[in-house]
Design a protein around this motif. Structure first.
Motif, PDB file in Angstrom:
ATOM      1  N   THR A   1       0.603  -1.051  -0.103  1.00  0.00           N
ATOM      2  CA  THR A   1      -0.035   0.160   0.056  1.00  0.00           C
ATOM      3  C   THR A   1       0.863   1.302   0.043  1.00  0.00           C
ATOM      4  N   VAL A   2       1.967   1.303   0.646  1.00  0.00           N
ATOM      5  CA  VAL A   2       2.888   2.511   0.654  1.00  0.00           C
ATOM      6  C   VAL A   2       3.480   2.979  -0.600  1.00  0.00           C
ATOM      7  N   PHE A   3       3.905   1.553  -1.200  1.00  0.00           N
ATOM      8  CA  PHE A   3       4.407   1.831  -2.546  1.00  0.00           C
ATOM      9  C   PHE A   3       3.353   2.182  -3.555  1.00  0.00           C
ATOM     10  N   MET A   4       2.283   1.916  -3.434  1.00  0.00           N
ATOM     11  CA  MET A   4       1.214   2.176  -4.112  1.00  0.00           C
ATOM     12  C   MET A   4       0.836   3.921  -3.991  1.00  0.00           C
ATOM     13  N   THR A   5       0.678   4.089  -2.654  1.00  0.00           N
ATOM     14  CA  THR A   5       0.393   5.290  -2.466  1.00  0.00           C
ATOM     15  C   THR A   5       1.608   6.549  -3.030  1.00  0.00           C
ATOM     16  N   SER A   6       2.653   5.645  -3.068  1.00  0.00           N
ATOM     17  CA  SER A   6       3.871   6.732  -3.505  1.00  0.00           C
ATOM     18  C   SER A   6       3.587   6.702  -5.167  1.00  0.00           C
ATOM     19  N   GLY A   7       2.996   5.801  -5.833  1.00  0.00           N
ATOM     20  CA  GLY A   7       2.679   6.238  -7.360  1.00  0.00           C
ATOM     21  C   GLY A   7       2.924   4.943  -8.212  1.00  0.00           C
ATOM     22  N   LEU A   8       3.221   3.675  -7.511  1.00  0.00           N
ATOM     23  CA  LEU A   8       3.527   2.609  -8.294  1.00  0.00           C
ATOM     24  C   LEU A   8       2.002   1.983  -8.226  1.00  0.00           C
ATOM     25  N   PRO A   9       1.997   1.313  -9.556  1.00  0.00           N
ATOM     26  CA  PRO A   9       0.757   0.404 -10.123  1.00  0.00           C
ATOM     27  C   PRO A   9       0.812  -0.777  -9.057  1.00  0.00           C
ATOM     28  N   LYS A  10      -0.493  -1.437  -9.015  1.00  0.00           N
ATOM     29  CA  LYS A  10      -0.660  -2.421  -7.722  1.00  0.00           C
ATOM     30  C   LYS A  10       0.450  -3.636  -7.953  1.00  0.00           C
ATOM     31  N   MET A  11       0.439  -4.258  -9.277  1.00  0.00           N
ATOM     32  CA  MET A  11       1.335  -5.338  -9.367  1.00  0.00           C
ATOM     33  C   MET A  11       2.562  -5.157  -9.250  1.00  0.00           C
TER      34      MET A  11
END
Length: 250
Positions: A97-107
């Motif tokens: 979730t932290v990585f997604m919040t920073s802008g990475l797509p889910k996969m």
């Protein structure tokens, strides 16, 4: 604060809050839950514009069912390391979730979180596909994306298989890349001062941005170099540098 997992009614309240444009913190307050719980729930189930309560609930049930089926094998392996299997899964979800919040797509976020929570810090494509229970094609696409951002690197093992690695140097490279991007924007801002005319409000705004970014860029470069030398240097190198009787190269 209540424990337990979100139920269908909770998810309907989350969907209603999103529809009303409420921030995650306000939705969490109304549910009497941590903000991180709501953020994780939304980001893993379509994001703020794609979240649907019923779909999210069914997806969670399917994930739980898959975990129950895989639990005996996974828990046996994790018990060997003295780890709580459920705690590891929850932490990996949080990191995703932290990585997604920073802008990475889910996969891409799932792949990166999987690598960071592996003791070796490296996995093959087939190992990633097995751990994440996704297709090899999904892993290939995610790895290509992450390699282009220099968030993972590729290396060959003794069996000549490609392994995808996260290590200390990647953080250094990421920081340097960010500093260079700031420098490029500062250069562009200074060009705008000449075009818009010194002394105009627009030019002053750009000049202030350039000066700010110059300072930040220089600080980032310096901090990255210092951190790399101090944090990632071999112990014998640190001993040498800390000995005042040893000559310094600086």
């Amino acid at each position: 604060m209540p424990g337990g997992r979100l139920n269908q009614q909770d998810r309907q309240q989350i969907a209603a809050g999103l529809a009303d444009g409420l921030p995650y913190a306000e939705i969490a307050r109304r549910l009497d839950r941590p903000t991180s719980t709501v953020t994780r729930e939304v980001m893993r189930n379509g994001g703020p514009t794609g979240y649907r309560a019923d779909l999210a609930h069914h997806a969670t049930e399917r994930r739980a069912h898959r975990r129950r089926r895989a639990a005996p094998r996974a828990e046996a392996a994790e018990r060997l390391d003295g780890r709580d299997a459920e705690a590891v899964r929850e932490y990996t979800d949080r990191l995703t979730t932290v990585f997604m919040t920073s802008g990475l797509p889910k996969m891409m976020a799932r792949v990166l979180a999987c690598l960071y929570t592996t003791d070796s810090g490296s996995l093959t494509a087939s190992e990633l596909a097995e751990r994440l229970r996704v297709s090899p094609a999904s892993i290939s696409k995610a790895i290509t994306f992450l390699e282009n951002l220099e968030l993972v690197r590729r290396q060959r093992d003794e069996r000549r298989r490609d392994r995808y690695v996260v290590d200390d140097d990647l953080w250094y490279q990421s920081m340097i890349r960010s500093a260079r991007s700031n420098g490029e924007f500062a250069d562009a801002a200074r060009q705008g001062v000449d075009v818009l005319g010194a002394g105009t409000p627009a030019a002053a705004r750009l000049e202030n941005a350039a000066r700010f970014l110059d300072f930040v860029t220089e600080s980032l470069f310096r901090a990255a170099e210092q951190a790399r030398e101090v944090l990632y240097a071999p112990p014998e190198t640190l001993t040498c540098h800390s000995d005042p009787t040893k000559p310094s190269n600086r």
